[in-house]
Design a protein around this motif. Structure first.
Motif, PDB file in Angstrom:
ATOM      1  N   CYS A  20       0.821  -1.202   0.000  1.00  0.00           N
ATOM      2  CA  CYS A  20       0.000   0.000   0.000  1.00  0.00           C
ATOM      3  C   CYS A  20       0.858   1.256   0.000  1.00  0.00           C
ATOM      4  O   CYS A  20       0.380   2.338  -0.281  1.00  0.00           O
ATOM      5  CB  CYS A  20      -0.925   0.017   1.217  1.00  0.00           C
ATOM      6  SG  CYS A  20      -2.207  -1.224   1.089  1.00  0.00           S
ATOM      7  N   MET A 325      -5.060   6.059   0.860  1.00  0.00           N
ATOM      8  CA  MET A 325      -5.597   5.705   2.180  1.00  0.00           C
ATOM      9  C   MET A 325      -5.276   4.251   2.486  1.00  0.00           C
ATOM     10  O   MET A 325      -4.944   3.472   1.591  1.00  0.00           O
ATOM     11  CB  MET A 325      -7.111   5.944   2.251  1.00  0.00           C
ATOM     12  CG  MET A 325      -7.946   5.025   1.379  1.00  0.00           C
ATOM     13  SD  MET A 325      -9.705   5.408   1.476  1.00  0.00           S
ATOM     14  CE  MET A 325     -10.189   4.512   2.949  1.00  0.00           C
ATOM     15  N   GLN A 326      -5.356   3.925   3.759  1.00  0.00           N
ATOM     16  CA  GLN A 326      -5.099   2.552   4.168  1.00  0.00           C
ATOM     17  C   GLN A 326      -5.917   2.261   5.432  1.00  0.00           C
ATOM     18  O   GLN A 326      -5.851   3.035   6.378  1.00  0.00           O
ATOM     19  CB  GLN A 326      -3.598   2.381   4.479  1.00  0.00           C
ATOM     20  CG  GLN A 326      -3.106   0.940   4.502  1.00  0.00           C
ATOM     21  CD  GLN A 326      -3.148   0.339   5.892  1.00  0.00           C
ATOM     22  OE1 GLN A 326      -2.817   0.991   6.872  1.00  0.00           O
ATOM     23  NE2 GLN A 326      -3.573  -0.911   5.988  1.00  0.00           N
ATOM     24  N   PRO A 327      -6.765   1.229   5.406  1.00  0.00           N
ATOM     25  CA  PRO A 327      -7.062   0.370   4.267  1.00  0.00           C
ATOM     26  C   PRO A 327      -7.998   1.070   3.279  1.00  0.00           C
ATOM     27  O   PRO A 327      -8.510   2.139   3.573  1.00  0.00           O
ATOM     28  CB  PRO A 327      -7.780  -0.818   4.900  1.00  0.00           C
ATOM     29  CG  PRO A 327      -8.000  -0.499   6.330  1.00  0.00           C
ATOM     30  CD  PRO A 327      -7.509   0.862   6.605  1.00  0.00           C
ATOM     31  N   GLY A 328      -8.210   0.405   2.141  1.00  0.00           N
ATOM     32  CA  GLY A 328      -9.154   0.946   1.155  1.00  0.00           C
ATOM     33  C   GLY A 328      -8.482   1.535  -0.061  1.00  0.00           C
ATOM     34  O   GLY A 328      -9.099   2.332  -0.775  1.00  0.00           O
ATOM     35  N   LYS A 329      -7.250   1.110  -0.325  1.00  0.00           N
ATOM     36  CA  LYS A 329      -6.486   1.714  -1.424  1.00  0.00           C
ATOM     37  C   LYS A 329      -7.150   1.534  -2.794  1.00  0.00           C
ATOM     38  O   LYS A 329      -7.338   2.498  -3.525  1.00  0.00           O
ATOM     39  CB  LYS A 329      -5.072   1.134  -1.415  1.00  0.00           C
ATOM     40  CG  LYS A 329      -4.174   1.729  -2.475  1.00  0.00           C
ATOM     41  CD  LYS A 329      -2.764   1.178  -2.399  1.00  0.00           C
ATOM     42  CE  LYS A 329      -2.683  -0.265  -2.824  1.00  0.00           C
ATOM     43  NZ  LYS A 329      -1.309  -0.661  -3.219  1.00  0.00           N
ATOM     44  N   PRO A 330      -7.523   0.299  -3.185  1.00  0.00           N
ATOM     45  CA  PRO A 330      -8.123   0.172  -4.524  1.00  0.00           C
ATOM     46  C   PRO A 330      -9.641   0.366  -4.455  1.00  0.00           C
ATOM     47  O   PRO A 330     -10.324  -0.211  -3.601  1.00  0.00           O
ATOM     48  CB  PRO A 330      -7.781  -1.266  -4.933  1.00  0.00           C
ATOM     49  CG  PRO A 330      -7.532  -2.005  -3.667  1.00  0.00           C
ATOM     50  CD  PRO A 330      -7.303  -1.027  -2.557  1.00  0.00           C
ATOM     51  N   PRO A 345     -12.772  -2.803  -2.084  1.00  0.00           N
ATOM     52  CA  PRO A 345     -11.775  -3.867  -1.969  1.00  0.00           C
ATOM     53  C   PRO A 345     -12.291  -5.016  -1.111  1.00  0.00           C
ATOM     54  O   PRO A 345     -13.171  -4.835  -0.267  1.00  0.00           O
ATOM     55  CB  PRO A 345     -10.580  -3.180  -1.300  1.00  0.00           C
ATOM     56  CG  PRO A 345     -11.095  -1.905  -0.734  1.00  0.00           C
ATOM     57  CD  PRO A 345     -12.321  -1.533  -1.487  1.00  0.00           C
ATOM     58  N   ASN A 347     -10.673  -7.096   1.151  1.00  0.00           N
ATOM     59  CA  ASN A 347     -10.284  -7.299   2.550  1.00  0.00           C
ATOM     60  C   ASN A 347     -11.407  -6.778   3.443  1.00  0.00           C
ATOM     61  O   ASN A 347     -11.879  -5.647   3.246  1.00  0.00           O
ATOM     62  CB  ASN A 347      -8.988  -6.542   2.857  1.00  0.00           C
ATOM     63  CG  ASN A 347      -7.770  -7.304   2.402  1.00  0.00           C
ATOM     64  OD1 ASN A 347      -7.722  -8.536   2.512  1.00  0.00           O
ATOM     65  ND2 ASN A 347      -6.779  -6.590   1.884  1.00  0.00           N
ATOM     66  N   SER A 350     -11.138  -3.315   4.916  1.00  0.00           N
ATOM     67  CA  SER A 350     -11.104  -2.325   3.818  1.00  0.00           C
ATOM     68  C   SER A 350     -12.507  -2.108   3.277  1.00  0.00           C
ATOM     69  O   SER A 350     -12.915  -0.975   3.004  1.00  0.00           O
ATOM     70  CB  SER A 350     -10.217  -2.811   2.684  1.00  0.00           C
ATOM     71  OG  SER A 350      -9.038  -3.370   3.186  1.00  0.00           O
ATOM     72  N   SER A 414      -5.782  -5.264   7.340  1.00  0.00           N
ATOM     73  CA  SER A 414      -7.161  -5.150   6.883  1.00  0.00           C
ATOM     74  C   SER A 414      -7.921  -6.486   6.874  1.00  0.00           C
ATOM     75  O   SER A 414      -8.994  -6.572   6.287  1.00  0.00           O
ATOM     76  CB  SER A 414      -7.213  -4.479   5.515  1.00  0.00           C
ATOM     77  OG  SER A 414      -6.266  -5.047   4.664  1.00  0.00           O
TER      78      SER A 414
HETATM   79  O1  MOO Z   1      -5.852  -0.783   1.212  1.00  0.00           O
HETATM   80 MO1  MOO Z   1      -6.092  -2.433   1.421  1.00  0.00          MO
HETATM   81  O2  MOO Z   1      -7.656  -1.866   1.318  1.00  0.00           O
HETATM   82  O3  MOO Z   1      -5.277  -2.091   2.870  1.00  0.00           O
HETATM   83  O4  MOO Z   1      -6.440  -3.601   2.548  1.00  0.00           O
END
Ligand code: MOO
Ligand SMILES: Nc1nc2c(c(=O)[nH]1)N[C@H]1C(S)=C(S)[C@@H](COP(=O)(O)OP(=O)(O)OC[C@H]3O[C@@H](n4cnc5c(N)ncnc54)[C@H](O)[C@@H]3O)O[C@H]1N2
Length: 449
Positions: A20, A325-330, A345, A347, A350, A414
């Motif tokens: 990430c 951002m982390q979590p939630g990158k994609p 995403p 996870n 996330s 995540s």
């Molecule tokens: O950004 Mo991912 O969504 O960390 O787990």
């Protein structure tokens, strides 16, 4: 250390390389605000519709509601007793009661009413119309109960010619009479547009005779999870498989946000299948939320199925983005068949955090709600925090309101659903911050309703 120093945040973690935290040159990275603003700029409150009262519970009124008649609609008794003329009770006491002749009985719902003359009383029930000539009601406890034995009926019953009642105290003018219009007057606005309809508002609408009402409807949200590893909870979990939890978290979260949510079980990593399921679901959806399959793996089914497909007139297809951002990158966002779609995403943490940050505001916007975002407060962290450089981190926490503090729960990974279920807030560590000492203030997003 520069906030834009990319990998340096991962080095600070020291434990493992953090995918990430790497930024590919030439690629666009979106901030949380940019993505949210783009998403919200392309959704609006749903058009108002007319719903039957109980279907409108929890919805926001889209009209000012005016009463067409008075409430109560007629003068009526607030007590079981006797309708009397006040002059007939002047000087009445226990020892020297007024003796009145009972000329009839009125139950709630009676349409024909006797006229009361001097020296007369009418037995009357709570809610029954006050007869002409009567000025007050003496509760039965103020009388000897009368000599008759008439029982409540829908219409006036003839009293026995010799029936009498003794009233043992004076009754003041208007006593125990609920006046026509004393609650709601004809022509007045009883509820204004924007009011959320709960039990008492729906009761009022029914009381003024409205059977249906114009409201912003609840958005219908279809929740899909993707992944060939998923099995429905309760079914045997084979090697490499896991129980599908995201579709439950997200469906419940959508309901909590005010939507009608349809959970569509896990769809395997097959783009054709996914497209077919989406086609099927479009007809009943105001919004589609998917989880999983948005990363860079070989089987990222949502990306494969949706990237590049036409999205209807207003927007072409679904775009996949990388967020700081982390979590939630994609994240994926766009429209298919005219219906907005957010691809979250896979996870589990996330997916949930992405829902809270992006999907919940969409649902609240569609509902026409003024409180689109979760509240954010400042609180001091009870423990030191670490965060990757250049990413806004959302750690899970428990908010200690009385101390104005927040306690981190679990780590930053995540997949930690155990800790997530113990949390009631998100601790926000900004992109420019890699560490926060215990006792320092942080922003906290409160998740509890
Ligand atoms: O950004 Mo991912 O969504 O960390 O787990
Ligand atoms: N080489 C890279 N790999 C990954 C990157 C990256 O940048 N480069 N990003 C990571 C991040 S961050 C995330 S977040 C995930 C997102 O992956 P996907 O959206 O494609 O999700 P999946 O691969 O389908 O699943 C990820 C994870 O979550 C579990 N999962 C998925 N759906 C459910 C569900 N309904 N219930 C419970 N658990 C679910 C799944 O089994 C995986 O363990 O990608 C990283 N990889």
């Amino acid at each position: 250390m520069s906030p834009d120093s990319g990998n340096s945040g991962a080095h600070q973690h020291g434990e493992r390389a953090d995918a990430c935290a790497t930024e590919a040159p030439g690629r666009r990275y979106w901030s949380v605000e940019e993505h949210l603003a783009d998403v919200l700029s392309r959704v609006s409150p749903l058009p108002a519709i007319e719903l039957q009262l109980l279907d409108a519970r929890g919805c926001r009124l889209a009209e000012d509601v005016t009463a067409t008649g008075d409430l109560p609609p007629f003068d009526n008794s607030s007590m079981d007793g006797y309708a009397v003329r006040t002059a007939d009770t002047v000087g009445a006491t226990e020892q020297y009661p007024s003796v009145l002749s009972v000329v009839g009985e009125i139950a709630a719902g009676a349409a024909e009413l006797p006229r009361l003359g001097p020296g007369q009383a009418v037995r009357i029930m709570t809610g029954a119309p006050v007869p002409p000539g009567a000025e007050a009601v003496a509760p039965v406890e103020w009388t000897d109960g009368g000599t008759g034995s008439g029982r409540a009926a829908q219409a006036m019953t003839a009293a026995r010619p010799d029936e009498e009642v003794r009233v043992r105290q004076e009754v003041r003018d208007g006593a125990h009479i609920r006046r026509r219009g004393s609650d709601v007057t004809a022509g007045s606005t009883v509820l204004t547009a924007g009011t959320v309809l709960g039990p008492t508002q729906l009761g009022l609408l029914a009381a003024i005779g409205r059977g249906s009402v114009t409201v912003r409807p609840r958005p219908r949200v279809v929740v899909l999870s993707t992944g060939s590893e998923l099995v429905p909870p309760g079914e045997p979990v084979g090697p490499g498989q896991i129980s599908d939890s995201n579709s439950f978290t997200l469906t419940a979260a959508a309901q909590q946000a005010g939507a009608i949510a349809y959970r569509v079980g896990g769809v395997p990593d097959d783009p054709e299948r996914l497209r077919a399921v989406l086609d099927d679901q479009l007809g009943r959806a105001d919004l589609i939320v998917t989880s999983g399959g948005v990363s860079v793996g070989a089987y990222d089914v949502v990306k494969e199925a949706l990237q590049g497909i036409e999205g209807g007139e207003d927007h072409a297809g679904v775009e996949f983005r990388t967020l700081r951002m982390q979590p939630g990158k994609p994240q994926g966002f766009g429209r298919i068949g005219g219906v907005p779609l957010l691809a979250l995403p896979g996870n589990p943490v996330s997916a949930y955090i992405s829902f809270e940050l992006f999907v919940r505001p969409v649902i609240r916007t569609m509902l026409g709600a003024p409180d689109v975002h979760r509240p954010v407060v400042r609180a001091t962290t009870t423990a030191a925090l670490r965060s990757p450089a250049g990413r806004r981190q959302f750690l899970r926490g428990r908010y200690l309101a009385e101390q104005g503090a927040v306690e981190p729960v679990g780590g930053s990974d995540s997949h930690l659903v155990g800790a997530l279920a113990k949390a009631d807030c998100l601790i926000v560590v900004p992109e420019s911050t890699e560490s926060v000492a215990a006792g320092e203030p942080v922003d906290v997003v409160l998740l509890a309703d």
